[in-house]
Design a protein around this motif. Structure first.
Motif, short mmCIF file in Angstrom:
data_model
loop_
_atom_site.label_atom_id
_atom_site.label_comp_id
_atom_site.label_asym_id
_atom_site.label_seq_id
_atom_site.Cartn_x
_atom_site.Cartn_y
_atom_site.Cartn_z
N ASN A 10 0.83 -1.21 0.04
CA ASN A 10 -0.13 0.05 -0.02
C ASN A 10 0.84 1.23 0.06
O ASN A 10 0.60 2.36 -0.80
N ASP A 11 1.95 1.25 0.51
CA ASP A 11 2.78 2.54 0.95
C ASP A 11 3.46 2.84 -0.52
O ASP A 11 3.41 3.78 -1.07
N HIS A 12 3.94 1.63 -1.37
CA HIS A 12 4.36 1.89 -2.63
C HIS A 12 3.32 2.47 -3.72
O HIS A 12 3.59 3.27 -4.53
N LEU A 13 1.99 1.82 -3.36
CA LEU A 13 0.99 2.22 -4.53
C LEU A 13 0.74 3.70 -4.19
O LEU A 13 0.40 4.39 -4.99
N PHE A 14 0.44 4.12 -2.89
CA PHE A 14 0.04 5.45 -2.77
C PHE A 14 1.12 6.43 -2.77
O PHE A 14 0.78 7.41 -3.18
N LEU A 17 0.69 6.82 -6.65
CA LEU A 17 -0.47 7.82 -6.72
C LEU A 17 -0.23 9.27 -6.66
O LEU A 17 -0.44 10.11 -7.45
N GLU A 18 0.67 9.46 -5.59
CA GLU A 18 1.25 10.80 -5.23
C GLU A 18 2.06 11.47 -6.34
O GLU A 18 1.84 12.70 -6.76
N ARG A 19 2.91 10.69 -6.83
CA ARG A 19 3.86 11.08 -8.12
C ARG A 19 2.83 11.47 -9.50
O ARG A 19 3.21 12.50 -9.99
N GLY A 27 4.89 16.60 -19.90
CA GLY A 27 5.43 15.96 -21.27
C GLY A 27 6.19 14.52 -20.89
O GLY A 27 5.50 13.62 -20.37
N ASP A 28 7.35 14.33 -21.37
CA ASP A 28 8.19 13.20 -21.10
C ASP A 28 8.06 12.64 -19.79
O ASP A 28 8.15 11.45 -19.38
N ALA A 29 8.31 13.50 -18.63
CA ALA A 29 8.41 13.17 -17.46
C ALA A 29 7.16 12.57 -16.85
O ALA A 29 7.01 11.64 -16.23
N LEU A 30 6.06 13.05 -17.34
CA LEU A 30 4.58 12.36 -17.19
C LEU A 30 4.47 11.12 -17.65
O LEU A 30 4.05 10.02 -17.12
N LYS A 31 4.86 10.94 -19.08
CA LYS A 31 4.88 9.76 -19.81
C LYS A 31 5.75 8.72 -19.07
O LYS A 31 5.11 7.49 -18.79
N ILE A 34 3.75 7.67 -15.78
CA ILE A 34 2.57 6.83 -16.22
C ILE A 34 3.16 5.40 -16.51
O ILE A 34 2.64 4.24 -16.04
N GLU A 35 4.25 5.15 -17.21
CA GLU A 35 4.86 3.78 -17.62
C GLU A 35 5.20 3.29 -16.45
O GLU A 35 5.17 2.04 -16.07
N ARG A 36 5.90 3.99 -15.38
CA ARG A 36 6.15 3.41 -14.22
C ARG A 36 4.99 2.93 -13.39
O ARG A 36 5.08 1.84 -12.76
N SER A 37 3.88 3.84 -13.44
CA SER A 37 2.97 3.30 -12.75
C SER A 37 2.18 1.92 -13.15
O SER A 37 1.60 1.24 -12.39
N ARG A 38 2.27 1.75 -14.57
CA ARG A 38 1.78 0.80 -14.99
C ARG A 38 2.67 -0.58 -14.58
O ARG A 38 2.01 -1.69 -14.27
N SER A 39 3.90 -0.48 -14.68
CA SER A 39 4.90 -1.59 -14.27
C SER A 39 4.42 -1.77 -12.95
O SER A 39 4.22 -2.98 -12.42
#
Length: 87
Positions: A10-14, A17-19, A27-31, A34-39
């Motif tokens: 949960n700590d990692h997931l939250f 979510l905050e990031r 831009g690229d940082a957001l992309k 998003i890819e990191r969150s999918r992983s």
């Protein structure tokens, strides 16, 4: 940050979510985020499924009519009397 317990997931997931909620991320940082969150989400699903399997195995072992309540060692049940590994 290497806590290897499901409760710490949960700590990692939250944190992710905050990031993702950082409005300065563009831009690229957001992309990349998003890819990191999918992983992270994919790995989290696997961890949760693995935990669910072990819980269901524990419940099945507790409800067995054999009475020995042994769990297969492949499930990591190599502890105490609940192991099929002779110590």
């Amino acid at each position: 940050m290497a806590k290897n317990k499901i409760i710490n997931l949960n700590d990692h997931l939250f944190a992710e979510l905050e990031r993702l909620g950082d409005e300065n991320l563009k831009g690229d940082a957001l992309k990349e985020e998003i890819e990191r969150s999918r992983s992270i989400g994919h790995i989290a699903d696997r961890i949760i499924n693995s935990g669910d399997l072990m819980l269901r195995a524990r419940i099945a072992a507790d409800n067995t009519v054999r009475g020995d309540k042994l769990l297969p060692s492949i499930l990591g049940a190599d502890y105490g009397p609940d192991s099929d590994i002779q110590q």
